[in-house]
Motif scaffolding. Structure first.
Motif, PDB file in Angstrom:
ATOM      1  N   UNK A 218      39.029  42.677  31.233  1.00  0.00           N
ATOM      2  CA  UNK A 218      38.138  42.019  32.189  1.00  0.00           C
ATOM      3  C   UNK A 218      37.284  40.959  31.497  1.00  0.00           C
ATOM      4  N   UNK A 219      37.060  41.124  30.195  1.00  0.00           N
ATOM      5  CA  UNK A 219      36.314  40.084  29.465  1.00  0.00           C
ATOM      6  C   UNK A 219      37.180  38.853  29.212  1.00  0.00           C
ATOM      7  N   UNK A 220      38.491  39.062  29.077  1.00  0.00           N
ATOM      8  CA  UNK A 220      39.399  37.947  28.803  1.00  0.00           C
ATOM      9  C   UNK A 220      39.655  37.097  30.042  1.00  0.00           C
ATOM     10  N   UNK A 221      39.995  37.764  31.155  1.00  0.00           N
ATOM     11  CA  UNK A 221      40.431  37.034  32.361  1.00  0.00           C
ATOM     12  C   UNK A 221      39.728  37.607  33.587  1.00  0.00           C
ATOM     13  N   UNK A 222      38.411  37.500  33.653  1.00  0.00           N
ATOM     14  CA  UNK A 222      37.690  38.099  34.785  1.00  0.00           C
ATOM     15  C   UNK A 222      38.125  37.552  36.134  1.00  0.00           C
ATOM     16  N   UNK A 223      38.617  36.321  36.174  1.00  0.00           N
ATOM     17  CA  UNK A 223      39.035  35.726  37.442  1.00  0.00           C
ATOM     18  C   UNK A 223      40.318  36.342  37.985  1.00  0.00           C
TER      19      UNK A 223
END
Length: 329
Positions: A218-223
């Motif tokens: 979730x920190x890498x690709x929250x979108x």
């Protein structure tokens, strides 16, 4: 506190498409490998086998089931835990419908994955490509780490009092266990990211080691994550304030079973996860903890998706997801 349990409606499911694919990884060439003659099929003739050439490594496997009329825009994606595969979600060890089916009944398209070097993802030559050897899980370790019972009780198959895992299915659970490597975190995160970039955004449901991967992802690709449900995660990353700001719109649900105090490793994993959750909660972000024993739901093991009340736990998660759909990105 006793919580009334929701139920997932038993409805017919009409599927429009089932697909599977591999994603992530790279090609690695090997040279100076042996060539030898061997019979590779039954009573067939021996032929030369040449191990020199290119191999694909670092890929994962995904199985995507699409409903004819899904009730939700984004699919649910399942990530399994250590020494396990996507079988975790498919059918319980004693033959009941798994969460794959239950979430389809709840109106979600479903994606089940086998992580890098697990199950259908395949694995690469050791030591030529993987530089460390695999770790295997014994039945005794699974009995205690999955908190079915104390390790010394394994031979007699005496579970913890009130245990909800179907002990008659324990050998079937053990048959699912696969070798794993402990040095492939970055490789696995890269492949999961490639998968999310292909099919996301998704509602992410992850178990154990998969929960640790999910909280990092979730920190890498929250979108690309609408909501994240972590079932007994094996720890959590240490958050910084800018992390909280970036991922704060993603609803988080943390689910914990029973008997955690019986296993020191799980007490440590939970402490690390609590620190993550508390930092999010202090910042006013969307988090909830389902401590099942505290809710009056006692006896769940480390694998609640396989316990005898697995459909009830799935319904609680479906209900939470309906109330916390995540922000549009």
């Amino acid at each position: 506190m006793n919580v009334p349990l929701a139920k997932i409606e038993q409805r017919n499911v009409t599927i429009s498409e089932i697909s599977s694919f591999h994603i992530g990884g790279e090609s690695v060439a090997l040279s100076d490998q042996p060539r030898f003659m061997m019979r590779v099929a039954g009573e067939g003739m021996a032929r030369e086998v040449d191990l020199n050439g290119s191999y694909v490594t670092g890929q994962l496997y995904a199985n995507h089931i699409k409903l004819a009329s899904p009730q939700h825009t984004e699919p649910v994606m399942f990530w399994h835990g250590g020494a396990m595969t996507g079988v975790t979600w498919e059918t319980t060890p004693d033959g009941r419908p798994g969460w794959q089916w239950l979430f389809l009944q709840a109106g979600y398209d479903v994606i089940v994955t086998d992580a890098v070097e697990r199950g259908r993802a395949s694995w690469s030559p050791f030591p030529q490509i993987y530089d460390t050897g695999p770790v295997f899980r014994t039945k005794e370790e699974a009995w205690s780490m999955y908190r079915v019972g104390a390790r010394q009780s394994y031979d007699a198959r005496v579970p913890y009092s009130g245990q909800r895992f179907p002990v008659s299915g324990f050998d079937a659970l053990a048959a699912q266990l696969v070798p794993r490597w402990t040095t492939h975190d970055d490789m696995t995160l890269d492949a999961y990211q490639a998968l999310l970039e292909k099919v996301g955004p998704v509602h992410l449901v992850a178990h154990s080691q998969g929960g640790w991967f999910a909280l990092n992802m979730v920190r890498r690709v929250p979108h690309l994550v609408r909501s994240v449900v972590v079932i007994e995660p094996a720890g959590a990353p240490r958050l910084e304030q800018d992390d909280v700001a970036r991922i704060g719109d993603i609803p988080h649900l943390f689910v914990w079973g029973d008997f955690i105090d019986e296993v020191p490793s799980w007490k440590k994993y939970r402490t690390a996860t609590d620190q993550y959750r508390e930092m999010m909660a202090t910042a006013g972000r969307q988090t909830r903890e389902m401590d099942l024993p505290a809710m009056g739901i006692r006896g769940n093991s480390h694998v609640p998706m396989m316990d005898d009340n697995s459909a009830d736990i799935a319904a609680l998660i479906v209900d939470w997801m309906a109330q916390n759909p995540g922000s549009a990105k």
